[in-house]
Design an enzyme around this catalytic site. Structure first.
Site, PDB file in Angstrom:
ATOM      1  N   ASP A 112       0.809  -1.222   0.000  1.00 52.52           N
ATOM      2  CA  ASP A 112       0.000   0.000   0.000  1.00 52.52           C
ATOM      3  C   ASP A 112       0.841   1.269   0.000  1.00 52.52           C
ATOM      4  O   ASP A 112       0.363   2.331   0.384  1.00 52.52           O
ATOM      5  CB  ASP A 112      -0.958  -0.007   1.195  1.00 52.52           C
ATOM      6  CG  ASP A 112      -2.127   0.948   1.011  1.00 52.52           C
ATOM      7  OD1 ASP A 112      -2.495   1.215  -0.146  1.00 52.52           O
ATOM      8  OD2 ASP A 112      -2.657   1.429   2.025  1.00 52.52           O
ATOM      9  N   ASP A 136      -3.408  -4.275  -5.454  1.00 55.20           N
ATOM     10  CA  ASP A 136      -2.680  -3.003  -5.646  1.00 55.20           C
ATOM     11  C   ASP A 136      -1.233  -3.145  -6.081  1.00 55.20           C
ATOM     12  O   ASP A 136      -0.628  -2.165  -6.512  1.00 55.20           O
ATOM     13  CB  ASP A 136      -2.673  -2.150  -4.373  1.00 55.20           C
ATOM     14  CG  ASP A 136      -3.974  -1.418  -4.128  1.00 55.20           C
ATOM     15  OD1 ASP A 136      -4.887  -1.538  -4.949  1.00 55.20           O
ATOM     16  OD2 ASP A 136      -4.075  -0.731  -3.107  1.00 55.20           O
ATOM     17  N   ASP A 167     -12.055   1.184   5.283  1.00 59.68           N
ATOM     18  CA  ASP A 167     -10.899   1.421   4.422  1.00 59.68           C
ATOM     19  C   ASP A 167      -9.790   2.165   5.156  1.00 59.68           C
ATOM     20  O   ASP A 167      -8.654   2.210   4.684  1.00 59.68           O
ATOM     21  CB  ASP A 167     -11.300   2.254   3.200  1.00 59.68           C
ATOM     22  CG  ASP A 167     -12.234   1.508   2.268  1.00 59.68           C
ATOM     23  OD1 ASP A 167     -12.013   0.311   2.038  1.00 59.68           O
ATOM     24  OD2 ASP A 167     -13.194   2.131   1.778  1.00 59.68           O
TER      25      ASP A 167
END
Length: 321
Positions: free
Chosen positions: A115, A153, A295
């Site tokens: 991330d 991601d 989130d």
């Protein structure tokens, strides 16, 4: 910005039959033939009995709507550096699903530098640690049927990394794809391919080739995001075309019932999408993100850390407000 920002680790219909089910205690799973098709080997997707929403409704039995609309629906279980002994954790989960004759959905989420240091930062401490982890993750699945999404991601976020680290990440993702391809004959694995409004289709196809997407089932789109299934299918088909066809893809429909408003971090007005199923314009439509899990400390989830279940967030996804 990343569309994931989730540390969630807890956690067929297609007009044919409704899916779900719990493990049958005491029943030994029979050895599975290596057919390569986990859907044909099972009788529907596995409902995680220990997901964050399931744990919540066990403690709050009056929350019948959250139970019916979310906790009793089949979705993904996320595994990462907080999962403990990864072989044991994955073995336990896939064995429980196998005993119930259901198909488990697993998300591998432990890439170093995860991330890009955002809300869900973390991951394995080194490339060597990741290779060891993902090899043991694959060992935990073995011959049992499974669906696996590899590293949400990770490919799309190459641009946030220094140039000298991008090749390392590509090699790690390639290693992950090959571990599952070589060790898990009854697993359909999908490398994450970002979302509708992130990396252009031709460029994502180029990146997917670099990580040996042709050796696994295909790629995943919209993980933890909100774009409609139609938008995601259009993007998926564009990537498939750029890859030369043949590759399959899955779409995360857990929170895309109202589409996207352009925000990614606990935006208001989002809604549950269609439950996990075969088909629907993609190979599979899957609830990958756990509905109700935050989130991050943002949006309508202000003050709720990433990966933490919130009944308030869950209820807003149910109502679409």
């Amino acid at each position: 910005m990343s569309p994931i920002r989730t540390a969630a680790l807890g956690l067929l219909t297609a007009g044919l039959f409704t899916l779900g089910g719990q493990p049958a205690p005491g029943l030994a799973a029979e050895p599975r033939p290596a057919t390569g098709n986990p859907v044909e080997l099972t009788s529907g997707f596995y409902v995680d009995p220990n997901s964050n929403p399931a744990a919540y409704v066990k403690q709050h039995p009056g929350e019948t709507e959250i139970k019916a609309k979310i906790a009793d629906q089949a979705g993904g279980r996320w595994f990462g550096n907080g999962s403990g002994d990864i072989t044991a954790a994955v073995t336990s989960y896939t064995t429980a699903a196998d005993r119930a004759d259901k198909l488990p959905i697993l998300v591998a989420y432990n890439i170093p530098g995860r991330d890009c240091g955002g809300h869900s930062g973390g991951g394995a401490g080194s490339p060597a640690a990741y290779r060891d982890w993902i090899a043991k993750f694959a060992d935990g699945i073995g011959n049992r049927p499974a669906v696996v999404v590899i590293e949400p991601d990770a490919l799309a976020q190459l641009d946030c990394m220094p140039e000298n680290q991008r090749r390392v990440r590509i090699e790690l993702l390639k290693y992950a794809a090959n571990q599952i391809a070589n060790k898990n004959p009854n697993t359909w694995a999908y490398m994450d391919g970002g979302n509708t409004n992130w990396i252009e289709a031709g460029e994502m196809a180029r990146r997917l080739r670099l990580v040996d997407v042709g050796k696994i089932r295909g790629f995943a789109l919209n993980v933890s995001n909100y774009y409609t299934t139609e938008q995601s299918v259009t993007k998926g088909n564009a990537i498939r075309t750029a890859l030369g066809g043949g590759t399959q893809f899955v779409v995360d429909t857990s929170r895309n019932g109202n589409g996207s408003n352009g925000e990614w971090c606990n935006p208001a007005g989002r809604k549950l999408g269609v439950p996990s199923q075969v088909g629907g314009g993609a190979d599979l439509l899957l609830w990958l993100k756990v509905p109700g899990d935050s989130d991050g400390d943002c949006g309508i989830g202000k003050g709720i850390p990433a990966g933490t279940f919130s009944a308030a967030l869950a209820k807003r996804l149910i109502s679409g407000t």
